[in-house]
Design a protein around this motif. Structure first.
Motif, short mmCIF file in Angstrom:
data_model
loop_
_atom_site.label_atom_id
_atom_site.label_comp_id
_atom_site.label_asym_id
_atom_site.label_seq_id
_atom_site.Cartn_x
_atom_site.Cartn_y
_atom_site.Cartn_z
N CYS A 15 0.82 -1.21 0.00
CA CYS A 15 0.00 0.00 0.00
C CYS A 15 0.84 1.25 0.00
CB CYS A 15 -0.91 0.01 1.22
SG CYS A 15 -1.98 -1.40 1.23
N GLY A 16 0.28 2.32 -0.48
CA GLY A 16 0.98 3.60 -0.51
C GLY A 16 0.12 4.67 -1.12
N GLY A 17 0.77 5.67 -1.68
CA GLY A 17 0.02 6.72 -2.34
C GLY A 17 -0.60 7.73 -1.40
N GLY A 18 -0.01 7.90 -0.23
CA GLY A 18 -0.60 8.82 0.74
C GLY A 18 -1.57 8.10 1.66
N TYR A 19 -1.93 8.76 2.73
CA TYR A 19 -2.75 8.11 3.75
C TYR A 19 -3.80 9.08 4.30
CZ TYR A 19 -4.13 5.92 8.11
OH TYR A 19 -4.87 5.38 9.11
N SER A 20 -4.99 8.56 4.51
CA SER A 20 -6.07 9.32 5.12
C SER A 20 -6.65 8.51 6.27
CB SER A 20 -7.18 9.60 4.08
OG SER A 20 -8.36 10.04 4.71
N ARG A 21 -6.85 9.14 7.40
CA ARG A 21 -7.43 8.41 8.54
C ARG A 21 -8.86 7.97 8.27
NH1 ARG A 21 -5.30 7.81 13.46
NH2 ARG A 21 -3.27 8.76 13.89
N SER A 22 -9.53 8.59 7.34
CA SER A 22 -10.91 8.20 7.05
C SER A 22 -11.00 7.05 6.06
CB SER A 22 -11.69 9.40 6.50
OG SER A 22 -11.09 9.88 5.30
N THR A 23 -10.03 6.93 5.16
CA THR A 23 -10.12 5.89 4.13
C THR A 23 -8.92 4.95 4.07
OG1 THR A 23 -9.12 7.37 2.48
CG2 THR A 23 -11.54 7.39 2.67
N GLY A 24 -7.86 5.22 4.84
CA GLY A 24 -6.67 4.38 4.78
C GLY A 24 -5.74 4.85 3.66
N TYR A 25 -4.89 3.94 3.17
CA TYR A 25 -3.97 4.29 2.10
C TYR A 25 -4.74 4.52 0.80
CZ TYR A 25 -0.23 2.97 5.24
OH TYR A 25 0.62 2.90 6.32
N ARG A 26 -4.26 5.47 0.03
CA ARG A 26 -4.99 5.87 -1.17
C ARG A 26 -4.66 5.03 -2.40
NH1 ARG A 26 -3.50 11.12 1.03
NH2 ARG A 26 -5.35 12.10 1.97
N GLY A 27 -3.62 4.21 -2.33
CA GLY A 27 -3.25 3.45 -3.51
C GLY A 27 -2.23 2.38 -3.20
N ASN A 28 -1.34 2.16 -4.14
CA ASN A 28 -0.36 1.08 -4.02
C ASN A 28 1.01 1.49 -4.53
OD1 ASN A 28 -3.12 -0.45 -4.70
ND2 ASN A 28 -1.85 -1.71 -3.38
N VAL A 29 2.04 0.97 -3.87
CA VAL A 29 3.40 0.98 -4.39
C VAL A 29 3.60 -0.33 -5.14
CG1 VAL A 29 5.85 0.91 -3.79
CG2 VAL A 29 4.31 2.48 -2.58
N VAL A 30 4.11 -0.25 -6.35
CA VAL A 30 4.36 -1.44 -7.17
C VAL A 30 5.80 -1.43 -7.66
CG1 VAL A 30 3.68 -2.77 -9.20
CG2 VAL A 30 1.96 -1.44 -7.95
#
Length: 204
Positions: free
Chosen positions: A180-195
């Motif tokens: 996971c990655g792409g920034g983080y929000s406490r309301s939704t979790g990680y915004r994306g993925n590191v690949v």
């Protein structure tokens, strides 16, 4: 591996960020890849590949430059058709998609692992710090080790995740390592993925 077969991996609990949500007194997000680690055109210009290996299940993955040394467990698909994930409680356990390509044979092999769990950073917490040219080693059940070289390290928003680029078939032995990655929000979790995109460059 068919395109989209495990595309929903981006929406799984792999990206919940439970440590940051519940356990971190001073939240710090995992490192993210810089633009310098991306390469336009993906892996097409990444150099010659070593000869493909025969199929053999993998048992362990090592990424020395970010201190990863973890056992691998087989992962299947959930009832919804998305990739299952390793048990969150075992933070040093990664998984591989066992109905797909085995690491080292021709095609695209998939390895995935958590970035954190309720206790803190997990197996692929530092994946975003990996650089082009780094080595990934996969111990196989046949006694050999497949050695991959990193071509690019990308970060994708979950809403625009490039399924075909990440999971699509390859004409040579390739590896994707995902967390996971792409920034983080406490309301939704990680915004994306590191690949991480890598290709086979040796074996022993």
């Amino acid at each position: 591996m068919g395109d989209g077969l495990i595309a929903a991996v981006t929406a799984l609990s792999l990206c919940a960020g439970v440590w940051l949500l519940h356990g971190a007194a001073e939240p710090r997000t995992p490192p993210q890849p810089s633009a310098a680690e991306a390469r336009p055109g993906g892996t097409e210009e990444s150099g010659r590949s070593a000869p493909a290996l025969p199929p053999s299940p993998p048992d362990r993955v090592r990424i020395p430059s970010i201190r990863v040394d973890a056992p691998l467990t087989g992962l299947g698909l959930t009832k919804s058709g998305s990739l299952d994930v390793p048990p969150a409680a075992r933070k040093n356990l990664a998984g591989w998609y066992e109905a797909g390509t085995t690491p080292g044979e021709t095609g695209t092999a998939i390895v995935a692992g958590h970035v954190d769990n309720a206790d803190g950073p997990a197996v692929f917490y530092d994946l975003g710090a990996l650089r082009r040219g780094a080595v990934i080693e996969v111990d196989r059940r046949d006694g050999g080790t497949a050695v991959f070289t990193v071509d690019t390290v990308e970060v994708y928003d979950a809403r625009t995740f490039p399924d075909a680029k990440v999971y699509g078939a390859a004409a040579r032995p390739e590896l994707r390592v995902i967390t996971c990655g792409g920034g983080y929000s406490r309301s939704t979790g990680y915004r994306g993925n590191v690949v991480v995109f890598a290709h086979l460059t040796g074996s022993r």
